[in-house]
Design an enzyme around this catalytic site. Structure first.
Site, PDB file in Angstrom:
ATOM      1  N   THR A  52       0.794  -1.230   0.000  1.00  0.00           N
ATOM      2  CA  THR A  52       0.000   0.000   0.000  1.00  0.00           C
ATOM      3  C   THR A  52       0.827   1.282   0.000  1.00  0.00           C
ATOM      4  O   THR A  52       0.281   2.355   0.076  1.00  0.00           O
ATOM      5  CB  THR A  52      -0.994   0.005   1.173  1.00  0.00           C
ATOM      6  OG1 THR A  52      -0.346  -0.523   2.321  1.00  0.00           O
ATOM      7  CG2 THR A  52      -2.205  -0.801   0.839  1.00  0.00           C
ATOM      8  N   THR A 128       2.540  -4.058   4.381  1.00  0.00           N
ATOM      9  CA  THR A 128       2.900  -4.113   5.799  1.00  0.00           C
ATOM     10  C   THR A 128       2.680  -5.489   6.438  1.00  0.00           C
ATOM     11  O   THR A 128       3.329  -5.809   7.423  1.00  0.00           O
ATOM     12  CB  THR A 128       2.101  -3.075   6.598  1.00  0.00           C
ATOM     13  OG1 THR A 128       0.705  -3.290   6.363  1.00  0.00           O
ATOM     14  CG2 THR A 128       2.485  -1.668   6.190  1.00  0.00           C
ATOM     15  N   ASP A 129       1.787  -6.303   5.878  1.00  0.00           N
ATOM     16  CA  ASP A 129       1.437  -7.560   6.543  1.00  0.00           C
ATOM     17  C   ASP A 129       2.651  -8.435   6.830  1.00  0.00           C
ATOM     18  O   ASP A 129       2.787  -8.987   7.914  1.00  0.00           O
ATOM     19  CB  ASP A 129       0.417  -8.348   5.706  1.00  0.00           C
ATOM     20  CG  ASP A 129      -0.995  -7.845   5.931  1.00  0.00           C
ATOM     21  OD1 ASP A 129      -1.131  -6.784   6.581  1.00  0.00           O
ATOM     22  OD2 ASP A 129      -1.943  -8.505   5.474  1.00  0.00           O
ATOM     23  N   LYS A 205       4.468  -6.296  13.395  1.00  0.00           N
ATOM     24  CA  LYS A 205       3.228  -5.543  13.175  1.00  0.00           C
ATOM     25  C   LYS A 205       2.285  -5.918  14.306  1.00  0.00           C
ATOM     26  O   LYS A 205       1.865  -7.068  14.413  1.00  0.00           O
ATOM     27  CB  LYS A 205       2.621  -5.913  11.817  1.00  0.00           C
ATOM     28  CG  LYS A 205       1.395  -5.072  11.445  1.00  0.00           C
ATOM     29  CD  LYS A 205       0.880  -5.398  10.045  1.00  0.00           C
ATOM     30  CE  LYS A 205      -0.312  -4.519   9.698  1.00  0.00           C
ATOM     31  NZ  LYS A 205      -0.831  -4.764   8.353  1.00  0.00           N
TER      32      LYS A 205
END
Ligand SMILES: [Zn+2]
Lengths: 382, 617
Positions: A52, A128-129, A205
């Site tokens: 993203t 980011t995952d 995360k």
């Protein structure tokens, strides 16, 4: 339903049967703005993998997907031009959940090539995952003299409030700084004020959607970048630029797994790992699984699977010498993963088993601090 | 003014907050909070992004001219969705149902599938930088002709606390947007249509009430003018005046243009000079502080920049609004100088520096820095050029000022500001749902019914139907309270005691009903209602208030009180004969303190008085 865009800009869904084909609108070629670079600034390489930091709307599904390559990022975030010169390497355009160890290897090779070609730092744009996995993998595969900075955004880049621009600007600042290791640079708070620099092997995360989702676990973050001043501050213990000579060790043993234990877990699940070279367990508390699992674990170890114990507490280290179950696990031959994060332990296990055939030596390596992923001391307050 | 002759065309957009339990895209309550109660704050920057069309919207660009940092207040009634830190929840179904109900009341056609869009808004009022909005139904009709074009369901923006600080309590409250076609041709017609739509909305009983919960935007143009959108007219009564003043503004701008043409006026970018040095030793405090001062000559503009185009608005105000976009405080111009501490001598120096002739107007820009002042120079030139162009009325979004005049806000937004909200799944409106949607009785119809069935006089019936206390009135009727008593109490009595400074908001609906029931059952006299409510507003319970202000008096007790009073005043009675009734009435009522209905008192008193007079004629 067929989606119709009205003159007002609104979309509505209508029955496709009520639609007649008139004509296909002429496709408007995406205008590529020429990015003027300042050759007096240091050169950075932006290796894009998707995610993203650079997403666009997919009209086919109506969802946000990663589609831009790195040069689109410069068009979208003009401030980057004040920090450095950029080379852009579009490595992949995937959502980070589709990342694989094979792509980690491609990434490491691409980064290695760029550093060898003389760039002053690397920015890896990443969803980011699974960013923390990729950062850890890169940490193990490359000895780097320059900063390798992973960056992404938690809120899609197509929205005016996205964290993409500030994260990217801070990442560029970190990549031109005195930093000398693999790091993740993302929002430190929900404000647009500071980005934290996290060590690639210690970051996780910790929230599904907040901007400040990324946190260092077990250590403090290794630095900060203020926004909009772009002031970079590194901790004293942070590795500085030039400390290590460039080297690439890109072997990985992909037959490794990560399994979270839960009460009542059937030992049969362990059968799936028969033939695996390594398995990381995320055990309870100090590093436990139920006694019913121990015979199967013994069998796995006997048939050549290295088993590393970590804690699903995430914070704190495992210690299997305190309770009976733990002592039984040690007797069976499991390796204590110290204060390593389960994910970092998995990536490390792949790397260790990919590079060291001797299992005894491999076991020792798993308990040795290679890239800041573990430590013998647990500082209080963390 | 002959509005037909000048070709007035107007349409309105009505934004009404609706009273659902939860917000449109999260599960927070739709409660408005006192900003002092905020539990936290955070700040963000917003930047315009490439929209679906691949270009930045011009209204968004305008906002981007300012580097802006926005501060947001959070509450224990707001969540990560308002913070733009969590994807939105599915569209609130209660809000969609209400939207469909209203669509039905305007005879509209629902869209088969509702798609939520993102409307780019980067003025800080939305943490995400866009407002979520969905088109729900189209093609409605108004009873006296005219069309409702669309009804949309939107999320309300955050409330501006001050400057760039916003409060998140309001963000996400469902808002219904009703847009008429440009079908109105007189100011009064615009106001009537707004009133009618407002009435239909209130008929649902599910809309929020109070200042700011309904806002009207008015679109106006005249022949030769341009479409101008006036935002946020909160007072319904002002709509006609706003339209009248906008027509006046457009007419005057057209006249000014003709005059400029006649004079051969012109605007040239090269006609501007740095005059910072000129003001080195000025007495004007504003100019003294300025880092950069520019003078811009507008050839042939003298007296026209200062000409009034609307009450309290001049062409100069329009130019000034454009300059303010760059962050300057405003402009000075020679039509209004010397003033503001600028001396006549300084004015002639400026004019000399700009080689200004008699017919020229010189505009002075005062900037905090070169960038700001330079930006303002451009804006002044852009606006001045428009004044003498083919279209001297720029297409604009304007905001209403007190009284009904308006100021420039930003250019009209283009269609480019919309793109799909991909985090919200579209909702299908099938026949079953639409057919099951029914509209409630209109308030106007209800008022007629109150007259016909409940005997209220028409004015009272209308007031009652349009009152916020309508639900309480209907509940009272249902529980057997007489319509007149209930209406008089809810409309007149409460307003009267409120005027006396009584905190009527402290009186609960249940309390009011208890008082009405006490009157109906004879427990209290209707004369005692104001005192009972007054006492309950200051905290007494219903029972306490009744005991204290309307102690129960039996008929026997009342008779003996009356007999006693007549006996005590035998002389007075003998003297006044039958006309003693009035004064004695007051004495008895004071004694029974509102616990007996005046009619009963008067009946018994009359009988006892006659009896006494018969004994001693
Ligand atoms: Zn919420």
């Amino acid at each position: 339903m067929a989606v119709v865009k009205l003159d007002s800009g609104y979309n509505i869904g209508v029955d496709p049967v009520s639609c007649t084909f008139v004509e296909r609108p002429p496709s408007s070629p995406a205008k590529q703005l020429e990015v003027i670079q300042n050759n007096n600034l240091p050169t950075l390489a932006i290796v894009s993998t998707g995610g993203t930091i650079a997403s666009r709307i997919d009209y086919r599904t109506g969802s946000v997907t990663s589609q831009f390559d790195a040069s689109d990022i410069l068009t979208a975030i003009p401030e980057l031009k004040d920090i450095a010169n950029y080379r852009t390497i579009p490595l992949a355009t995937i959502l980070s959940e589709n990342m694989t160890p094979a792509i980690w290897q491609d990434l490491a090779r691409a980064v290695y090539d760029e550093i060898r070609n003389g760039v002053k730092g690397i920015i890896v744009t990443h969803g980011t995952d699974t960013m923390a996995y990729s950062a850890a993998a890169t940490s193990f595969m490359i000895d780097t003299p320059v900063p390798i900075v992973f960056v992404g955004s938690q809120r899609s880049a197509d929205r005016p409030s996205s964290d993409n621009a500030m994260n990217a600007v801070c990442a560029a600042a970190a990549a031109t700084s005195d930093l000398g290791e693999v790091a993740v640079v993302m929002h430190a708070t929900t404000n647009d004020d500071i980005c934290a620099i996290h060590r690639g092997t210690r970051v996780r995360k910790m929230h599904s959607s907040r901007r400040d989702a990324f946190q260092s676990i077990g250590i403090e973050s290794i630095g900060t970048v203020e926004y909009p001043s772009r002031t970079v501050t590194l901790k004293e213990s942070t590795i500085r630029r030039g400390k290590y000579k460039l080297a690439l060790h890109d072997n990985l043993e992909e037959h490794c797994g990560l399994l979270q234990f839960y009460p009542g877990m059937s030992p049969d699940l362990l059968n799936a790992y028969q033939g695996y070279k390594g398995l990381v367990l995320a055990g309870t508390g100090l590093g436990h699984v139920s006694t019913t699992l121990i015979p199967r674990l013994c069998k796995l170890i006997e048939t050549g699977t290295m088993i590393v114990m970590t804690s699903q507490c995430l914070h704190g280290r495992v210690c299997d010498r305190v309770y009976d179950t733990g002592r039984d696990l040690l007797a069976a031959g499991i390796i204590e993963g110290g204060d390593m994060l389960p994910e970092a332990a998995l990536v490390k296990l792949m790397w260790v088993l990919g590079n060291e055939q001797d299992l005894k030596k491999a076991g020792t390596l798993m308990q040795t601090d290679l890239k800041g992923e573990c430590s013998s001391r647990s500082p209080h307050g963390l | 003014m002959d509005y037909n002759a000048i070709g007035l065309v107007a349409g309105i957009e009505i934004h009404q907050q609706i009273d659902t339990k939860e917000k449109l895209f999260c599960h927070c309550p739709t409660a408005l909070r006192d900003t002092a109660e905020h539990s936290g704050a955070f700040f963000r920057y917003l930047r315009a992004t490439e929209s679906e069309m691949g270009e930045i919207d011009r209204a968004a660009q305008e906002e981007m001219k300012r580097d802006r940092k926005f501060l947001y207040y959070t509450y224990d009634t707001t969540c990560l969705v308002e913070n733009d830190e969590e994807p939105p929840a599915p569209m609130n179904d209660e809000a969609l149902s209400l939207c469909l109900t209203i669509a039905k009341m305007f005879f509209m056609i629902p869209v088969p599938q509702v798609h939520t869009m993102r409307k780019l808004v980067i003025d800080g009022s939305n943490t995400s930088g866009f407002q979520r909005t969905a088109l729900v139904a189209v093609n409605g009709a108004l009873p006296r002709g005219g069309q409702i074009e669309t009804i949309c369901l939107e999320e309300e923006a955050a409330q501006r606390v001050k400057d760039d600080t916003f409060s998140l309590d309001r963000l996400g409250i469902p808002l219904i947007e009703i847009t008429t076609s440009p079908c109105m041709h007189t100011p009064e017609e615009v106001q009537q249509v707004a009133e009618y739509i407002g009435m239909v909305l209130r008929s649902t009983g599910k809309v929020k009430r109070g200042i700011g919960t309904i806002r009207q935007d008015v679109n106006i143009s005249i022949a030769g003018g341009a479409r101008v959108e006036i935002k946020g007219v909160q007072e319904l009564d002002l709509i006609a005046e706003v339209v009248r003043r906008e027509v006046q503004r457009q007419v005057n701008l057209l006249m000014i243009r003709d005059e400029l043409k006649k004079r051969g006026a012109s605007v040239d970018y090269n006609d501007h000079w740095d005059v910072t040095e000129l003001f080195r030793n000025t007495k004007s405090s504003i100019l003294k502080k300025a880092k950069k001062i520019y003078a811009i000559k507008l050839r042939g503009f003298a007296t026209l920049v200062g000409r009034e185009i609307q009450p309290d608005r001049r062409l100069g105000s329009e130019i000034s609004d454009y300059a303010k976009v760059c962050g300057v405080g405003g402009i000075f111009h020679t039509d209004e100088l010397p003033a503001y501490g600028i001396t006549a001598d300084e004015v002639s120096q400026i004019k000399k520096c700009a080689n200004a002739l008699e017919g020229d107007c010189v505009v002075v820009i005062v900037g905090a820095n070169e960038k700001q002042a330079g930006c303002a120079v451009n804006q002044v030139i852009i606006r001045a050029k428009k004044a003498l162009g083919k279209n001297p009325v720029p297409e604009e979004t304007r905001k209403m000022l007190e009284g009904g005049s308006t100021a420039y806000m930003r250019p009209l937004p283009g269609a480019a500001r919309m793109y799909p909200e991909t985090d919200v799944i579209p909702v299908i409106i099938d026949d079953a749902r639409w057919n099951a949607t029914t509209g409630p009785e209109l308030l106007t119809v209800r008022a007629e019914r109150f007259t016909k069935e409940n005997g209220l006089d028409p004015s009272m019936a209308r007031q009652m139907a349009f009152s916020e206390r309508l639900p309480l009135f209907e509940r009272a009727l249902q529980e057997g309270v007489k319509a007149n008593l209930a209406a008089r109490t809810l409309i007149a009595t409460i307003k009267e005691i409120q005027r006396d400074g009584v905190a009527v908001e402290n009186i609960s609906d249940d309390t009011i009903l208890a008082v009405l029931h006490a009157v109906e059952t004879g427990r209290a006299a209707k004369e005692a209602v104001p005192d009972l409510l007054r006492s309950m507003a200051s905290g007494s319970t219903v029972d306490d208030a009744l005991t204290h202000l309307a102690p129960s008096v039996s008929r026997e007790e009342l008779e003996s009180i009356i007999k006693k009073i007549i006996t005590e005043r035998a002389e007075f009675v003998a003297q006044k004969k039958k006309s003693a009734l009035g004064p004695l009435m007051g004495v008895v009522m004071a004694e029974v303190r509102g616990s007996v209905d005046g009619k009963v008192v008067s009946e018994i008193l009359k009988r006892e008085l006659e009896r006494a007079l018969a004994k001693n004629p």
